[in-house]
Motif scaffolding. Sequence first.
Motif: not given
Length: 146
Positions: A40-41, A44-45, A47-48, A85, A89, A133-134, A137
């Motif tokens: 997840a981390n 999501s990163h 996307v960030v 995020c 996440a 987002i986090g 995700t």
Amino acid sequence: MDGSLRIVTHLGGGGLSIAICLSFLAIPTCRHVGVLAALANLLSHFVVQLLKRTVVRSRPSIRLQHVVPLAALPDPWSFPSGHGCAAAAIGMTIALEWPIVTVPVLGLAAIVGASRVYLRIHYPTDVVVGQLIGGITALLVRLMLP
């Protein structure tokens, strides 16, 4: 309060968020949570970082000369918050696995996000979008790998 939030904000930083995931991976009964949190981390990163380099919104102290940051700027781009995020996440992953700790874990994630605004590193919308987002995700990773 400045000092406390300077410490808490690092819970969403790269080093500590990776250490948290590795800690879960090191405990045999918690490995599944470690895998889910790490995925997840990581996802999501992506996307960030894509959004940061697409939107290129300057941080408050760069855009507004009278705003003095209370912590070091990790980079010049503000939107969305990577720290927010990561906190969301990992927090959401833990909350989905162990619902009994939802309030304290997501509360801590919210404090990490609030610290980014308090320390004048982000605008509130940066944090809200980063945490969405986090959290989303983490939910998607959990649905894909139950």
